[in-house]
Design an enzyme around this catalytic site. Structure first.
Site, PDB file in Angstrom:
ATOM      1  N   GLU A 161       0.888  -1.176   0.000  1.00 18.49           N
ATOM      2  CA  GLU A 161       0.000   0.000   0.000  1.00 18.49           C
ATOM      3  C   GLU A 161       0.914   1.211   0.000  1.00 18.49           C
ATOM      4  O   GLU A 161       1.396   1.646   1.049  1.00 18.49           O
ATOM      5  CB  GLU A 161      -0.869   0.001   1.265  1.00 18.49           C
ATOM      6  CG  GLU A 161      -1.844  -1.157   1.351  1.00 18.49           C
ATOM      7  CD  GLU A 161      -3.080  -0.979   0.478  1.00 18.49           C
ATOM      8  OE1 GLU A 161      -3.253   0.085  -0.149  1.00 18.49           O
ATOM      9  OE2 GLU A 161      -3.890  -1.921   0.416  1.00 18.49           O
ATOM     10  N   CYS A 192      -2.315   9.305   2.263  1.00 16.20           N
ATOM     11  CA  CYS A 192      -1.958   8.701   0.979  1.00 16.20           C
ATOM     12  C   CYS A 192      -3.001   9.085  -0.060  1.00 16.20           C
ATOM     13  O   CYS A 192      -2.718   9.148  -1.253  1.00 16.20           O
ATOM     14  CB  CYS A 192      -1.853   7.193   1.106  1.00 16.20           C
ATOM     15  SG  CYS A 192      -3.278   6.468   1.917  1.00 16.20           S
TER      16      CYS A 192
HETATM   17  P1  NAD Z   1       8.082   5.287   4.754  1.00 13.54           P
HETATM   18  O1  NAD Z   1       8.164   4.532   3.471  1.00 13.54           O
HETATM   19  O2  NAD Z   1       9.183   6.209   5.090  1.00 13.54           O
HETATM   20  O3  NAD Z   1       7.978   4.246   5.987  1.00 13.54           O
HETATM   21  C1  NAD Z   1       6.910   3.336   6.101  1.00 13.54           C
HETATM   22  C2  NAD Z   1       7.338   2.158   6.955  1.00 13.54           C
HETATM   23  O4  NAD Z   1       8.269   1.344   6.229  1.00 13.54           O
HETATM   24  C3  NAD Z   1       8.062   2.534   8.251  1.00 13.54           C
HETATM   25  O5  NAD Z   1       7.643   1.668   9.276  1.00 13.54           O
HETATM   26  C4  NAD Z   1       9.517   2.308   7.897  1.00 13.54           C
HETATM   27  O6  NAD Z   1      10.342   2.044   9.026  1.00 13.54           O
HETATM   28  C5  NAD Z   1       9.428   1.090   7.009  1.00 13.54           C
HETATM   29  N1  NAD Z   1      10.514   0.894   6.035  1.00 13.54           N
HETATM   30  C6  NAD Z   1      11.097   1.832   5.266  1.00 13.54           C
HETATM   31  N2  NAD Z   1      11.994   1.251   4.441  1.00 13.54           N
HETATM   32  C7  NAD Z   1      11.937  -0.086   4.691  1.00 13.54           C
HETATM   33  C8  NAD Z   1      12.617  -1.222   4.151  1.00 13.54           C
HETATM   34  N3  NAD Z   1      13.537  -1.088   3.202  1.00 13.54           N
HETATM   35  N4  NAD Z   1      12.313  -2.438   4.645  1.00 13.54           N
HETATM   36  C9  NAD Z   1      11.368  -2.591   5.604  1.00 13.54           C
HETATM   37  N5  NAD Z   1      10.716  -1.550   6.160  1.00 13.54           N
HETATM   38  C10 NAD Z   1      10.998  -0.320   5.691  1.00 13.54           C
HETATM   39  O7  NAD Z   1       6.670   6.056   4.753  1.00 13.54           O
HETATM   40  P2  NAD Z   1       6.122   7.181   5.749  1.00 13.54           P
HETATM   41  O8  NAD Z   1       6.869   8.451   5.517  1.00 13.54           O
HETATM   42  O9  NAD Z   1       6.025   6.650   7.120  1.00 13.54           O
HETATM   43  O10 NAD Z   1       4.610   7.336   5.232  1.00 13.54           O
HETATM   44  C11 NAD Z   1       4.232   8.133   4.149  1.00 13.54           C
HETATM   45  C12 NAD Z   1       4.105   7.338   2.880  1.00 13.54           C
HETATM   46  O11 NAD Z   1       3.225   6.230   3.081  1.00 13.54           O
HETATM   47  C13 NAD Z   1       3.471   8.137   1.753  1.00 13.54           C
HETATM   48  O12 NAD Z   1       4.129   7.809   0.555  1.00 13.54           O
HETATM   49  C14 NAD Z   1       2.031   7.661   1.734  1.00 13.54           C
HETATM   50  O13 NAD Z   1       1.375   7.840   0.504  1.00 13.54           O
HETATM   51  C15 NAD Z   1       2.216   6.220   2.068  1.00 13.54           C
HETATM   52  N6  NAD Z   1       1.000   5.636   2.603  1.00 13.54           N
HETATM   53  C16 NAD Z   1       0.285   4.802   1.789  1.00 13.54           C
HETATM   54  C17 NAD Z   1      -0.915   4.268   2.237  1.00 13.54           C
HETATM   55  C18 NAD Z   1      -1.730   3.371   1.352  1.00 13.54           C
HETATM   56  O14 NAD Z   1      -2.618   2.701   1.871  1.00 13.54           O
HETATM   57  N7  NAD Z   1      -1.499   3.316   0.050  1.00 13.54           N
HETATM   58  C19 NAD Z   1      -1.381   4.560   3.526  1.00 13.54           C
HETATM   59  C20 NAD Z   1      -0.618   5.397   4.341  1.00 13.54           C
HETATM   60  C21 NAD Z   1       0.578   5.930   3.852  1.00 13.54           C
END
Ligand code: NAD
Length: 509
Positions: free
Chosen positions: A263, A297
């Site tokens: 997601e 998002c």
């Molecule tokens: P992010 O990608 O920085 O982090 C999200 C999560 O992934 C965190 O828990 C982080 O520690 C983990 N993570 C990051 N890199 C990783 C890796 N290589 N391996 C495993 N885990 C890893 O995102 P954010 O800044 O917390 O949130 C914002 C983003 O999330 C925006 O792009 C938003 O659109 C998206 N988002 C999408 C949805 C959806 O349902 N499509 C919902 C909420 C947020």
């Protein structure tokens, strides 16, 4: 905590500790990372992150719990999510406090997030009696062909900061009802709400006699998430976050033939046609674009307006933007809280600079606010910026309240503009013309996982499947038949005749 003045970090720390204590959590002191509040931009307290041994132990325990949980009748598993829903109701205000303190959401949106968690528990409870498989007509006499659904295993949930609890609950309530166990790696930016949620599942499990280890929490940064990604005992990795994250997680899980549910980022647009009800459009657009300080998002990022009404609509939107109260998210009159971090503010400024360098014209907003009171925090005025058709920045997701306005002449042109981005999460059309609405919803229309009419791009209900196409990752969570991602199906052929008939009339022996 009223008016434009911000609460102090000490007040917020006390409020967080009080909420945690009511839920039953005493955070353990640690020095690996800090819980932080975007309201003042300051640290609340230090916490310990999960190490390699903790991750190993948690996955092993969740796997062990799975071996009994999978044979617990599904309606009895439903009792766990029902109890969790009751506890969420009881602690709605505490959880909303933690969401506001850690993610900066205004009070009504934080309460809304908890409501969504309650709703998905209700949904999962019903689901626990509806994990239906199909009976299929067999081509052979005396045979029955059936599809059965079985629990999958340990689900690794990796979640983002902006829906720090709701996204977890979509995964967890459904996974538990489906007979899976969960190991959760929340965003490092929102550890406190996750401690509270984990405690509530443990309490619910204790109350209904379910194994404690049906749910485990691992705090920490991406390195902790990577352990879940690479662990073959984690049958499904459900990862919510940026497209950058999904690009790393997806192939790594696939390399070990695990399942992933992604997601990821959105770049959502609304088309406004000449027949649109402009009162409704203005309300829908302002909430979708400026609500949650542009950090959903599903936030509306691109407005594609028919040339004939563009000036009128933009004038009304800019007037509404000028009146948006920005500040303390605990203040009931505030509509726009802080961005999550100064880094997010830099990202917003960087995008604005680049769009302007490509000819974009800021119509309203863009100034930093409250820097005097909270120099470490990041409050910003939501922005409306008019852009030409050719603008690369518009094709990227900038996680901040920037609304790009572009114009169109024909609906085909609007739909082409709409779909011309790498992401495919949410979309809407504002129109009173049924033909236009139906075309937008048709296979030749929006290419997103969510397509709405006369409502903004954000604020989905849990009953529908949630997720998007293209670089949004293709996953579906929450309602409808998203549960199938959390189970494995088996096709059963039962021969109740005394003949061995081979399929396709093959003869052998
Ligand atoms: P992010 O990608 O920085 O982090 C999200 C999560 O992934 C965190 O828990 C982080 O520690 C983990 N993570 C990051 N890199 C990783 C890796 N290589 N391996 C495993 N885990 C890893 O995102 P954010 O800044 O917390 O949130 C914002 C983003 O999330 C925006 O792009 C938003 O659109 C998206 N988002 C999408 C949805 C959806 O349902 N499509 C919902 C909420 C947020």
């Amino acid at each position: 905590m009223t008016g434009t003045s911000l609460p102090t970090t000490d007040e917020l720390r006390e409020r967080a500790l009080a909420a945690l204590s009511r839920v039953g959590v005493t955070p353990e002191d640690g020095s690996d990372f800090h819980a932080r509040t975007p309201i003042t931009g300051e640290d609340l307290f230090g916490l310990a992150a999960a190490g390699e041994a903790d991750a190993e132990e948690a996955v092993a325990a969740a796997h062990e719990a799975f071996l009994t949980w999978r044979t617990t009748p599904a309606p009895r598993r439903g009792e766990l999510v029902r109890r969790l829903g009751e506890l969420l109701r009881e602690h709605k205000s505490d959880l909303a406090d933690l969401i506001t303190i850690e993610a900066g959401k205004i009070r009504s949106e934080a309460l809304g997030e908890v409501q969504e968690m309650i709703d998905i528990c209700d949904f999962a409870l019903g689901l626990s009696r509806q994990l239906y498989g199909r009976t299929i007509a067999s081509e052979r006499p005396g045979h029955r062909l059936a599809e059965t659904w079985h629990p999958l295993g340990v689900v690794g949930v990796i979640s983002a900061f902006n829906f720090p609890a709701a996204v977890w609950s979509w995964n967890t309530a459904v996974a538990l009802a489906c007979g899976d166990t969960v190991v959760w790696k929340p965003s490092e930016l929102t550890p406190l709400i996750s401690l509270a949620c984990d405690r509530l599942v443990a309490r619910a499990a204790g109350d209904v006699g379910a194994p404690r280890d049906v749910h485990r929490l691992l705090l920490g940064d991406r390195a902790v998430g990577e352990r879940l990604v690479d662990d073959p005992r984690v049958a499904l990795v459900s990862a919510t976050g940026s497209t950058r994250m999904g690009r790393e997680v997806g192939p790594r899980v696939a390399a070990r033939f695990g399942r992933s549910l992604l997601e990821l980022g959105g770049n959502n647009a609304a088309v406004v046609t000449p027949s649109a009800d402009l009162d409704l459009t203005v309300q829908g657009v302002v909430f979708a674009a400026a609500g949650t300080a542009g950090q959903r998002c599903t936030t509306l990022r691109r407005l594609i307006v028919h040339r004939d009404i563009a000036d009128t609509l933009v004038e009304r939107l800019t007037a509404a933007y000028r009146k948006l109260p920005i500040g303390n998210p605990f203040d009931e009159t505030t509509l726009v809280g802080p961005l999550i971090s100064p880094k997010a503010l830099d990202g917003m400024q960087g995008a604005l600079d680049r769009v302007q360098a490509q000819g974009g014209k800021v119509l309203v907003g863009g100034n930093r606010r409250l820097a005097g009171q909270a120099p470490e925090a990041a409050y910003a005025e939501p922005v409306i910026i008019r852009v030409g058709e050719q603008n690369d920045v518009v094709r990227e997701e900038t996680f901040a309240p920037i609304l790009y306005v572009m114009t169109y002449d024909t609906l085909d042109e609007a739909i082409a503009l709409h779909n011309d981005v790498p992401q495919g999460l949410s979309s809407s059309i504002f129109t009173r013309d049924q033909q236009e609405a139906e075309l937008f919803l048709s296979s030749a229309g929006s290419d997103c996982g969510i397509a709405n009419v006369n409502i903004g791009t954000s604020g989905a209900e849990i009953g529908g499947a949630f997720g998007g196409e293209k670089e949004t990752g293709g996953g579906r969570e929450s309602g409808s038949d998203s549960w199938k991602a959390y189970m494995r199906s088996a096709t059963n052929t039962i021969n109740y005749s005394s003949e061995l008939a081979l399929a396709q009339n093959v003869s052998f022996l």
